[in-house]
Design a protein around this motif. Structure first.
Motif, PDB file in Angstrom:
ATOM      1  N   GLN A 635     -31.001   2.534 -39.846  1.00  0.00           N
ATOM      2  CA  GLN A 635     -31.204   2.630 -41.398  1.00  0.00           C
ATOM      3  C   GLN A 635     -32.330   3.319 -41.718  1.00  0.00           C
ATOM      4  N   TRP A 636     -33.409   3.296 -40.898  1.00  0.00           N
ATOM      5  CA  TRP A 636     -34.461   4.168 -41.224  1.00  0.00           C
ATOM      6  C   TRP A 636     -34.166   5.647 -40.980  1.00  0.00           C
ATOM      7  N   PHE A 637     -33.413   5.940 -40.003  1.00  0.00           N
ATOM      8  CA  PHE A 637     -33.027   7.181 -39.545  1.00  0.00           C
ATOM      9  C   PHE A 637     -31.916   7.885 -40.526  1.00  0.00           C
ATOM     10  N   SER A 638     -31.235   6.841 -40.964  1.00  0.00           N
ATOM     11  CA  SER A 638     -30.372   7.130 -42.133  1.00  0.00           C
ATOM     12  C   SER A 638     -30.766   7.542 -43.263  1.00  0.00           C
ATOM     13  N   ASP A 639     -32.074   6.968 -43.794  1.00  0.00           N
ATOM     14  CA  ASP A 639     -32.795   7.636 -44.890  1.00  0.00           C
ATOM     15  C   ASP A 639     -33.395   8.409 -44.782  1.00  0.00           C
ATOM     16  N   VAL A 640     -33.946   8.542 -43.658  1.00  0.00           N
ATOM     17  CA  VAL A 640     -34.504  10.156 -43.530  1.00  0.00           C
ATOM     18  C   VAL A 640     -33.468  11.154 -43.450  1.00  0.00           C
ATOM     19  N   CYS A 641     -32.376  10.989 -42.854  1.00  0.00           N
ATOM     20  CA  CYS A 641     -31.224  12.194 -42.825  1.00  0.00           C
ATOM     21  C   CYS A 641     -30.844  12.215 -44.501  1.00  0.00           C
ATOM     22  N   ASN A 642     -30.622  11.159 -45.077  1.00  0.00           N
ATOM     23  CA  ASN A 642     -30.281  11.109 -46.581  1.00  0.00           C
ATOM     24  C   ASN A 642     -31.692  11.565 -47.633  1.00  0.00           C
ATOM     25  N   TRP A 643     -32.774  11.786 -46.954  1.00  0.00           N
ATOM     26  CA  TRP A 643     -33.859  12.309 -47.994  1.00  0.00           C
ATOM     27  C   TRP A 643     -34.189  11.391 -48.990  1.00  0.00           C
ATOM     28  N   LYS A 644     -34.254   9.997 -48.562  1.00  0.00           N
ATOM     29  CA  LYS A 644     -34.540   8.909 -49.575  1.00  0.00           C
ATOM     30  C   LYS A 644     -36.200   8.915 -49.827  1.00  0.00           C
ATOM     31  N   ASN A 645     -36.963   9.421 -48.829  1.00  0.00           N
ATOM     32  CA  ASN A 645     -38.209   9.664 -49.045  1.00  0.00           C
ATOM     33  C   ASN A 645     -38.527  11.002 -48.585  1.00  0.00           C
ATOM     34  N   PRO A 646     -38.672  11.960 -49.367  1.00  0.00           N
ATOM     35  CA  PRO A 646     -38.789  13.203 -48.888  1.00  0.00           C
ATOM     36  C   PRO A 646     -40.010  13.483 -48.091  1.00  0.00           C
ATOM     37  N   VAL A 647     -41.003  12.804 -48.420  1.00  0.00           N
ATOM     38  CA  VAL A 647     -42.282  13.268 -47.724  1.00  0.00           C
ATOM     39  C   VAL A 647     -42.220  12.609 -46.225  1.00  0.00           C
ATOM     40  N   THR A 648     -41.446  11.489 -46.037  1.00  0.00           N
ATOM     41  CA  THR A 648     -41.119  11.188 -44.471  1.00  0.00           C
ATOM     42  C   THR A 648     -40.222  12.053 -43.921  1.00  0.00           C
ATOM     43  N   SER A 649     -39.183  12.514 -44.651  1.00  0.00           N
ATOM     44  CA  SER A 649     -38.318  13.415 -44.275  1.00  0.00           C
ATOM     45  C   SER A 649     -38.936  14.741 -43.634  1.00  0.00           C
ATOM     46  N   VAL A 650     -39.907  15.115 -44.216  1.00  0.00           N
ATOM     47  CA  VAL A 650     -40.648  16.237 -44.057  1.00  0.00           C
ATOM     48  C   VAL A 650     -41.453  16.159 -42.799  1.00  0.00           C
ATOM     49  N   LEU A 651     -42.217  14.938 -42.734  1.00  0.00           N
ATOM     50  CA  LEU A 651     -43.030  14.640 -41.675  1.00  0.00           C
ATOM     51  C   LEU A 651     -41.993  14.682 -40.482  1.00  0.00           C
ATOM     52  N   VAL A 652     -41.062  14.071 -40.299  1.00  0.00           N
ATOM     53  CA  VAL A 652     -40.127  13.844 -39.188  1.00  0.00           C
ATOM     54  C   VAL A 652     -39.553  15.192 -38.861  1.00  0.00           C
ATOM     55  N   HIS A 653     -39.251  16.134 -39.742  1.00  0.00           N
ATOM     56  CA  HIS A 653     -38.885  17.520 -39.302  1.00  0.00           C
ATOM     57  C   HIS A 653     -40.190  18.171 -38.911  1.00  0.00           C
ATOM     58  N   ILE A 654     -41.244  17.994 -39.178  1.00  0.00           N
ATOM     59  CA  ILE A 654     -42.483  18.762 -38.639  1.00  0.00           C
ATOM     60  C   ILE A 654     -42.462  18.340 -37.217  1.00  0.00           C
ATOM     61  N   LEU A 655     -42.357  16.621 -37.031  1.00  0.00           N
ATOM     62  CA  LEU A 655     -42.568  16.380 -35.475  1.00  0.00           C
ATOM     63  C   LEU A 655     -41.390  16.841 -34.815  1.00  0.00           C
ATOM     64  N   PHE A 656     -40.115  16.870 -35.309  1.00  0.00           N
ATOM     65  CA  PHE A 656     -39.166  17.239 -34.431  1.00  0.00           C
ATOM     66  C   PHE A 656     -39.363  18.644 -34.197  1.00  0.00           C
ATOM     67  N   LEU A 657     -39.783  19.448 -35.015  1.00  0.00           N
ATOM     68  CA  LEU A 657     -39.932  20.869 -34.484  1.00  0.00           C
ATOM     69  C   LEU A 657     -41.104  20.859 -33.685  1.00  0.00           C
ATOM     70  N   ILE A 658     -42.172  20.225 -33.647  1.00  0.00           N
ATOM     71  CA  ILE A 658     -43.367  20.183 -32.634  1.00  0.00           C
ATOM     72  C   ILE A 658     -42.822  19.823 -31.249  1.00  0.00           C
ATOM     73  N   LEU A 659     -41.995  18.879 -31.161  1.00  0.00           N
ATOM     74  CA  LEU A 659     -41.328  18.230 -29.913  1.00  0.00           C
ATOM     75  C   LEU A 659     -40.402  19.461 -29.334  1.00  0.00           C
ATOM     76  N   ILE A 660     -39.760  19.951 -30.238  1.00  0.00           N
ATOM     77  CA  ILE A 660     -38.665  20.950 -29.721  1.00  0.00           C
ATOM     78  C   ILE A 660     -39.349  22.111 -28.998  1.00  0.00           C
ATOM     79  N   TRP A 661     -40.442  22.684 -29.515  1.00  0.00           N
ATOM     80  CA  TRP A 661     -41.436  23.505 -29.130  1.00  0.00           C
ATOM     81  C   TRP A 661     -42.065  23.428 -27.863  1.00  0.00           C
ATOM     82  N   TYR A 662     -42.545  22.029 -28.345  1.00  0.00           N
ATOM     83  CA  TYR A 662     -43.157  21.562 -26.806  1.00  0.00           C
ATOM     84  C   TYR A 662     -42.511  20.370 -26.181  1.00  0.00           C
TER      85      TYR A 662
END
Length: 822
Positions: A635-662
């Motif tokens: 449910q938390w991941f679904s809320d992130v994907c649906n941008w229920k909390n934009p701040v959390t979704s942006v932070l998850v995107h940043i973490l995801f990009l870092i992990l993909i790059w490294y």
């Protein structure tokens, strides 16, 4: 339940139980209290000083390898007793009427009187009995010891007495040596002169650590006489050493039936005590049958039973004819400690003569047939005489395979509070409570405290620990064997000690060298519902001898090696466990005082395998609680994907990009995240050992009819309409379970059908997709693929469709084997 059940079967539900009517005063009342009443509570007992343990409570030091462990008597409160040891008398006067003397001694302290056994016609008797008077209940400063002559009719004659001033009595504390007894001259009734005769006594003030404590007559049980005295003493029991007896029936020769015109249908029946097992009927009708089957029994050392083996012929479906038999003592068989093979042996069978003309020679034994066996006593296994969920000993039977202990468990059984009346005595409710603790092969039983709802035992015991992932079980019971009789209420039913409650403590949940002084709830489930019977006060300490050995044990197999090399089937484990419990109950019931069968079965959870709707609901909720964590994460991941909390979704995107790059940071980040969660949870760690939880057990809101079903006999003793209603309810629950299992199987079969060409079009699509995916993944860097896939799943709701995705639609169209079900 007395009233007839007329309701129809309801589907699986979680409805709450309605309040129940109060029961009679002799039956414990139902407690409709809040959850905090069932919690473990801290206590502040005045624990004893650092006294070395001695006498009945064990040695003062433990030598384990090169380690020396000093066991101290400091987990219980100090209790002082006035001890009086009556040894013997000499030169007693004889009666002028009978010219003999039947002497006994009466020890009197205030309102308390203790009496020794009497001897017939003996002027120099020897009693060697000890009397203990609790200092808390002493309301007199004078101790009187009377010597009397027992008369069969009329009043007993007075022979003399000895008087002690309690202010002059010496105090003895172990490990001091026992007090030396002295000869005392008997005085007359008024104490003005000496009379004929002397008595040898020892009088001292001591504590419950005194070696005379366990064998003493106690003032707390002053109303108990006769055989009941033996049933109130504290004792230590050792359960028998159990072995598996494996009988491998290979073949037989020269098996001749009575009707020589037919070939026999032969099988072998083996019996050890009350355990009876049979081989299958030999598939070939022959006089030299071959089976090669294993029959496994549980036997106890010392071996008292014999292996009785018969070869029988299935003459008719309802008739078997004995063709030969043999009785073998268990002591002749080899004790196998490992997986090395055992040599087989031939044994001659004893059989009766056949034929009508030989009717007069039926009792004549002949030796002709023989059987080929491979029999051994296996000690490399652990014989499980308890529930596998609450096992307290995982060592093999053979002592040669034991390893060094890793710790010492000390338990102080302080007392109980708020016990409920369990029986009627003199027109009022009464409870005579004692406590039993079981860990490994050692069982302990405290003394019985009479007629009180707040007994104080203050007894301490010690066990060696070989594995921290084990459980100690403590149970409290009401003693119903104080009158010396064996029947309940004067009827034909035998007396059974009533259950008051049980506490389990898993040693791995205890911190090393810490004293846990807690009050644990005593809960019992009966047909009326869950009841809080009181609280058991304990002081527990788990001392480790070597932290290296303690941590290394977590990497060892849970059970001995033989359990994995030659495992038993599930049915064998259930049958052998049941037989082991019966053997342990039988052997402990032969002790003095006996540890009775109802106590042993309750401590070993003999009925834990029986069906219960309540247990099924509890296990279902346990599964749901585990799944709920994944559901919350989803449910938390679904809320992130649906941008229920934009701040959390942006932070998850940043973490995801870092992990993909490294990508090399993915695993370190995962472990770091778990490390931080563990540190955060340390502040919320449990402060108490686990205890009985009625909410977890689904005991507070269980349906009354489901409780009645759980406590029904097996086979059932209910009416046909009640059984039919319960059967329909069971079918509804089993139908839901069947549906869930079928759904899981369907999903697995759909995965299998991807490459099985059961659906040629679907398999063709998947084959083409697999080839294209392989080419793309080969030519595209993995980082790009992961980036695209992650951004796709994290895309904004504007770019999402409410319809199922293409892969899901494709997967749901795959065939399963459900089409072939009838």
């Amino acid at each position: 339940m007395d009233k007839e059940v007329t309701t129809t079967a309801a589907p699986f539900s979680m409805q709450s139980m309605q309040p129940m009517q109060p029961v009679q005063s002799v039956t414990p009342q139902v407690h409709h209290s809040h959850q905090e009443d069932y919690n473990v509570k801290d206590t502040n007992p005045q624990l004893g000083e650092q006294w070395p343990r001695d006498g009945a409570f064990g040695g003062r030091e433990w030598m384990i390898g090169d380690e020396r462990f000093t066991s101290t008597y400091d987990l219980v409160e100090q209790m002082f007793y006035l001890y009086v040891r009556v040894l013997k008398a000499r030169n007693l006067p004889s009666s002028a009427i009978t010219a003999s003397c039947d002497p006994y001694v009466e020890v009197k302290l205030g309102n308390y009187k203790g009496r020794t056994k009497h001897f017939d016609k003996k002027l120099n008797p020897e009693w060697n009995q000890v009397f203990a008077f609790s200092k808390e209940r002493i309301h007199s400063s004078i101790l009187e010891v009377f010597v009397k002559d027992k008369e069969m009719m009329g009043r007993d004659d007075y022979l003399g007495r000895v008087v002690f001033d309690l202010n002059e009595v010496t105090t003895r504390v172990p490990p001091d040596s026992p007090l030396a007894p002295l000869w005392y001259r008997l005085e007359d009734r008024r104490g003005e002169g000496k009379v004929r005769g002397d008595i040898m006594l020892a009088v001292w003030m001591g504590i419950q650590a005194d070696e005379a404590f366990s064998e003493a007559w106690h003032s707390d049980a002053s109303t108990v006489y006769g055989e009941g005295v033996f049933n109130i003493r504290s004792k230590v029991y050792v359960s028998p050493k159990l072995w598996y007896l494996r009988v491998n029936v290979i073949e037989a020769q020269d098996v001749i039936p009575s009707d020589r015109n037919r070939l026999p249908e032969v099988f072998v029946k083996a019996q050890v005590g009350c355990q009876v097992l049979r081989t299958k009927i030999c598939p070939t009708r022959t006089t030299t049958p071959i089976w090669k089957e294993d029959l496994v029994f549980v036997v106890a050392e010392p071996f008292e039973e014999q292996l009785s083996l018969t070869v029988e012929d299935r003459v008719h479906p309802s008739k078997d004819e004995v063709l030969g038999k043999i009785n073998l003592p268990l002591s002749i068989f080899e004790k196998r400690l490992d997986h090395r093979p055992v040599h087989s042996r031939w044994f001659n069978l004893e059989k009766f003569g056949f034929g009508v003309l030989e009717a007069d020679r039926r009792k004549e034994l002949k030796f002709s047939s023989r059987v080929h066996l491979r029999v051994c006593l296996e000690g490399g296994y652990h014989v499980m005489d308890e529930s596998t969920m609450y096992i307290s000993d995982q060592r093999p039977t053979a002592r040669q395979l034991w390893k060094q202990p890793i710790g010492i468990l000390e338990v102080g059984i302080l007392g109980a509070q708020g016990l409920l009346p369990m029986k009627m005595k003199d027109g009022r409710g009464s409870t005579d409570a004692y406590c039993v603790a079981k860990y490994g092969q050692k069982w302990v039983r405290t003394r019985t405290i009479l007629d009180t709802f707040s007994p104080k035992w203050n007894e301490q015991y010690t066990w060696e620990v070989y594995d921290p992932c084990t459980v100690i079980t403590l149970g409290v019971f009401d003693n119903c064997h104080l009158g010396g009789g064996g029947k309940a209420n004067g009827g034909s039913a035998p007396v059974r000690d009533s259950r008051i409650g049980k506490v389990r403590i898993r040693l791995s949940t205890l911190e090393a060298h810490r004293i846990y002084a807690h009050s644990c709830p005593l809960l019992v489930l009966d047909p009326h519902g869950v009841k809080k019977m009181g609280e058991l006060q304990l002081a527990v300490r788990f001392a480790t001898l070597s932290m290296v050995n303690m941590f290394s044990i977590y990497g060892h197999p849970l059970l001995p090696k033989m359990h994995y090399l030659h495992p038993f089937t599930t049915n064998q484990v259930d049958t052998l466990r049941y037989q082991a419990i019966n053997i342990v109950a039988l052997r402990l019931g032969r002790a003095e005082p006996p540890l009775r069968k109802e106590v042993v079965e309750y401590m070993l959870d003999v009925d834990s395998h029986m069906w219960s709707m309540r247990r099924s609901k509890a296990n279902f909720l346990r599964i749901m609680s585990l799944v709920s964590g994944f559901l919350i994460l989803g449910q938390w991941f679904s809320d992130v994907c649906n941008w229920k909390n934009p701040v959390t979704s942006v932070l998850v995107h940043i973490l995801f990009l870092i992990l993909i790059w490294y990508p090399e940071l993915i695993l370190p980040t995962l472990f770091l995240y778990m490390f931080l969660i563990s540190l955060w949870n340390y502040g919320f760690r449990p402060r108490y050992p686990p205890h009985m939880d009625p909410q977890l057990s689904w005991a507070e809101v269980v349906n009354p009819d489901e409780l009645d079903e759980e406590f029904d006999t097996f086979p059932t003793s209910k009416r046909h309409d009640t059984v039919r209603m319960r059967y329909d309810r069971l079918r509804s629950v089993a139908g839901r379970i069947q549906t869930v299992v079928g759904d899981v199987a369907t999903q697995g079969e759909r995965f299998q059908s991807l490459l099985s060409w059961r659906d040629p079009r679907a398999t063709s699509i998947f084959v083409v997709f697999s080839f294209c995916a392989a080419v793309m993944l080969y030519t595209t860097p993995f980082r790009v693929v992961a980036l695209v896939a992650g951004l796709y799943y994290l895309r904004h709701p504007t770019f999402r469709s409410k319809l199922p995705s293409v892969p899901i639609n494709f997967f749901k169209r795959l065939p399963a084997r459900t089409d072939g079900l009838l």
